[in-house]
Design a protein around this motif. Sequence first.
Motif, PDB file in Angstrom:
ATOM      1  N   ARG A  77       0.848  -1.256  -0.042  1.00 22.84           N
ATOM      2  CA  ARG A  77       0.108   0.105  -0.185  1.00 22.84           C
ATOM      3  C   ARG A  77       0.895   1.157  -0.057  1.00 22.84           C
ATOM      4  O   ARG A  77       1.840   1.397   0.830  1.00 22.84           O
ATOM      5  CB  ARG A  77      -0.920   0.006   1.379  1.00 22.84           C
ATOM      6  CG  ARG A  77      -2.079   1.020   1.219  1.00 22.84           C
ATOM      7  CD  ARG A  77      -3.102   0.729   2.535  1.00 22.84           C
ATOM      8  NE  ARG A  77      -3.430  -0.437   2.682  1.00 22.84           N
ATOM      9  CZ  ARG A  77      -3.681  -1.174   3.697  1.00 22.84           C
ATOM     10  NH1 ARG A  77      -3.508  -0.495   4.713  1.00 22.84           N
ATOM     11  NH2 ARG A  77      -4.220  -2.337   3.695  1.00 22.84           N
ATOM     12  N   PRO A  78       0.691   2.240  -0.833  1.00 21.29           N
ATOM     13  CA  PRO A  78       1.397   3.422  -0.936  1.00 21.29           C
ATOM     14  C   PRO A  78       1.594   3.917   0.400  1.00 21.29           C
ATOM     15  O   PRO A  78       0.705   4.192   1.118  1.00 21.29           O
ATOM     16  CB  PRO A  78       0.773   4.387  -1.905  1.00 21.29           C
ATOM     17  CG  PRO A  78      -0.065   3.404  -2.881  1.00 21.29           C
ATOM     18  CD  PRO A  78      -0.449   2.236  -1.806  1.00 21.29           C
ATOM     19  N   ARG A  79       2.920   4.569   0.681  1.00 28.31           N
ATOM     20  CA  ARG A  79       3.088   5.272   2.069  1.00 28.31           C
ATOM     21  C   ARG A  79       2.352   6.502   2.050  1.00 28.31           C
ATOM     22  O   ARG A  79       1.999   6.945   3.110  1.00 28.31           O
ATOM     23  CB  ARG A  79       4.615   5.615   2.235  1.00 28.31           C
ATOM     24  CG  ARG A  79       5.292   4.255   2.384  1.00 28.31           C
ATOM     25  CD  ARG A  79       6.749   4.407   2.687  1.00 28.31           C
ATOM     26  NE  ARG A  79       7.432   3.296   2.583  1.00 28.31           N
ATOM     27  CZ  ARG A  79       8.801   3.373   2.811  1.00 28.31           C
ATOM     28  NH1 ARG A  79       9.559   4.401   2.873  1.00 28.31           N
ATOM     29  NH2 ARG A  79       9.607   1.943   2.976  1.00 28.31           N
ATOM     30  N   GLY A  80       2.132   7.325   1.121  1.00 29.55           N
ATOM     31  CA  GLY A  80       1.485   8.756   1.130  1.00 29.55           C
ATOM     32  C   GLY A  80      -0.089   8.625   0.804  1.00 29.55           C
ATOM     33  O   GLY A  80      -0.699   9.535   0.747  1.00 29.55           O
ATOM     34  N   THR A  81      -0.650   7.357   0.972  1.00 27.36           N
ATOM     35  CA  THR A  81      -2.062   7.301   0.924  1.00 27.36           C
ATOM     36  C   THR A  81      -2.771   8.350   1.502  1.00 27.36           C
ATOM     37  O   THR A  81      -3.782   8.962   1.007  1.00 27.36           O
ATOM     38  CB  THR A  81      -2.802   5.856   1.273  1.00 27.36           C
ATOM     39  OG1 THR A  81      -1.980   5.104   0.158  1.00 27.36           O
ATOM     40  CG2 THR A  81      -3.856   5.706   0.966  1.00 27.36           C
ATOM     41  N   ASP A  82      -2.709   8.235   3.026  1.00 30.99           N
ATOM     42  CA  ASP A  82      -3.375   9.041   4.016  1.00 30.99           C
ATOM     43  C   ASP A  82      -3.434  10.586   3.681  1.00 30.99           C
ATOM     44  O   ASP A  82      -4.484  11.505   3.529  1.00 30.99           O
ATOM     45  CB  ASP A  82      -2.947   8.596   5.449  1.00 30.99           C
ATOM     46  CG  ASP A  82      -3.371   7.720   5.732  1.00 30.99           C
ATOM     47  OD1 ASP A  82      -4.274   6.840   5.179  1.00 30.99           O
ATOM     48  OD2 ASP A  82      -2.916   6.857   6.641  1.00 30.99           O
ATOM     49  N   ALA A  83      -2.008  11.017   3.297  1.00 36.16           N
ATOM     50  CA  ALA A  83      -1.938  12.619   3.104  1.00 36.16           C
ATOM     51  C   ALA A  83      -2.689  12.846   1.659  1.00 36.16           C
ATOM     52  O   ALA A  83      -3.218  13.946   1.470  1.00 36.16           O
ATOM     53  CB  ALA A  83      -0.374  12.789   2.803  1.00 36.16           C
ATOM     54  N   PHE A  84      -2.426  11.856   0.728  1.00 33.25           N
ATOM     55  CA  PHE A  84      -2.974  12.171  -0.647  1.00 33.25           C
ATOM     56  C   PHE A  84      -4.610  12.343  -0.498  1.00 33.25           C
ATOM     57  O   PHE A  84      -5.218  13.177  -1.128  1.00 33.25           O
ATOM     58  CB  PHE A  84      -2.682  11.131  -1.657  1.00 33.25           C
ATOM     59  CG  PHE A  84      -2.879  11.400  -2.923  1.00 33.25           C
ATOM     60  CD1 PHE A  84      -2.067  12.292  -3.726  1.00 33.25           C
ATOM     61  CD2 PHE A  84      -4.222  11.062  -3.645  1.00 33.25           C
ATOM     62  CE1 PHE A  84      -2.353  12.676  -5.194  1.00 33.25           C
ATOM     63  CE2 PHE A  84      -4.476  11.295  -5.149  1.00 33.25           C
ATOM     64  CZ  PHE A  84      -3.480  12.046  -5.701  1.00 33.25           C
ATOM     65  N   LEU A  85      -5.376  11.186   0.152  1.00 31.78           N
ATOM     66  CA  LEU A  85      -6.580  11.339   0.129  1.00 31.78           C
ATOM     67  C   LEU A  85      -7.217  12.526   0.922  1.00 31.78           C
ATOM     68  O   LEU A  85      -8.227  13.057   0.752  1.00 31.78           O
ATOM     69  CB  LEU A  85      -7.040   9.926   0.931  1.00 31.78           C
ATOM     70  CG  LEU A  85      -6.956   8.718   0.117  1.00 31.78           C
ATOM     71  CD1 LEU A  85      -7.446   7.579   0.789  1.00 31.78           C
ATOM     72  CD2 LEU A  85      -7.720   8.936  -0.986  1.00 31.78           C
TER      73      LEU A  85
END
Length: 487
Positions: A469-477
Amino acid sequence: MNAAISYAAIAAVALASALIGFYGLRVSRTTSDFYVASRTVRPWWNASAIGGEYLSAASFLGIAGLILTSGAGGLWFPIGYTAGYLMLLLFVAAPLRRSGAYTIPDFTEARLESRGVRLVTSTLVILIGWFYIVPQLQGAALAVRITTGLPSWAGSLAVAVIVAVVVAAGGMRSITFVQAFQFWLKLTAIAVPVIVLLIFVGGVEPSLAAAEAFPSTAGPSDLDPYRTVSLMVALLLGTLGLPHVLVRFYTNPDGDAARRTTVIVLALLSVFYLFPTIFGLLGRAFAPDLVASGDADALVLVLPDRLVPGWAGDVLTALVIAGAFAAFLSTSSGLVVSLAGVISQDLLGGSVRGFRIAAVASSFVPLVVALATESTGLAGSVGLVFAFTASTLCPMLLLGIWWRRLTARGAISGMLTGAVLSGAAILGGGAIAAAAPGIRPFLEQPAAWTVPAALLVTVVVSRADRRRRPRGTDAFLARLHTPERVR
């Protein structure tokens, strides 16, 4: 039909589009101007431009032709085409704008942190764009053949050349001006003739009696439930993945403007689609012979001349021809802009020069396909493109925006599954159905099973691939779903 009037109408639309496009060239100075009009297009202007590029040959000519040939079954197309924007409003428009991307592949790469998913997305965007341009060129061929007597290839070639020149010259900002103008031209060109025809129709003897023109077999009671549901799945979800529509949301100043744009588009399309529907109903009573001759898609072009005598009929015909040609130009232009953005960024360095080269290539590849193939019905051809889009890009976009567990492998697996299944049904369905006639409806309208299959594969593979899972998912969403005013 007066050929001189047809020539004049086509020339006038081409000249007006070129002049407006070159005006846009004067204010297109930066790379951002060419790709997303520097993200400064306001909602009303952008909504008009979206309406201009979305109302294609299938909308202007094909819907009336479908209602002429199939009755109530053709009514689902304008309903689905319009309702698709409700799905855009609810799920995609604002988050996609907040992503800050230039193209759909930009979004997928940023969301999933993968060059592989970008490559697959870019390939699908190019295929969808080319397949969508082909019916526009075939519609131009039909219009030119019917109205001027010139060979069919002349219409396809004319549209491809004009689009290539205008897009290469001015990019997105230039095309925005052109498409906004072309929407209002198309609305005028189809609304005025319908109003006049309704005034004149009382004095013309119908070719068929009412019972023959509108038999029970052409009504809602004869609709096939599976085909209807599958068509609506394709039209509703296919709209979410159309590259030339999505790229326009990148041109809004912010997410709220993208939502307002979508609401305005819903209103504009709701008004427009009333008129081809009326054309189709009039055609069932006054031009049933077009079905037997295979020219049902030409109904909008020929009916004014049949029902309105003298110079008034010639003027209405010229207006309709102008609107039809605007439909071919505007939709093709939007598709070429979206394709040029993807091709130039992935293959040609993302420069203005690369954009122009890609625009020319994006215009002439589908021209070769259009010249080598025959039209099988404009609305039906576009409907199959929607089914392919709904099965490939739509699941990836919806899950990418709303599901944090999506991974690159899951997205790639889902898009390839949808592409293989829907592509096989569309391209090889005839041969398969010949061996097993019972499955023909499932191949002719595949979205009802190809979309769930693509979604299921995407979810299953992503859950099995949770460590990637991409590490930056939470920031991007968080960026996608946080309104600009509260940041």
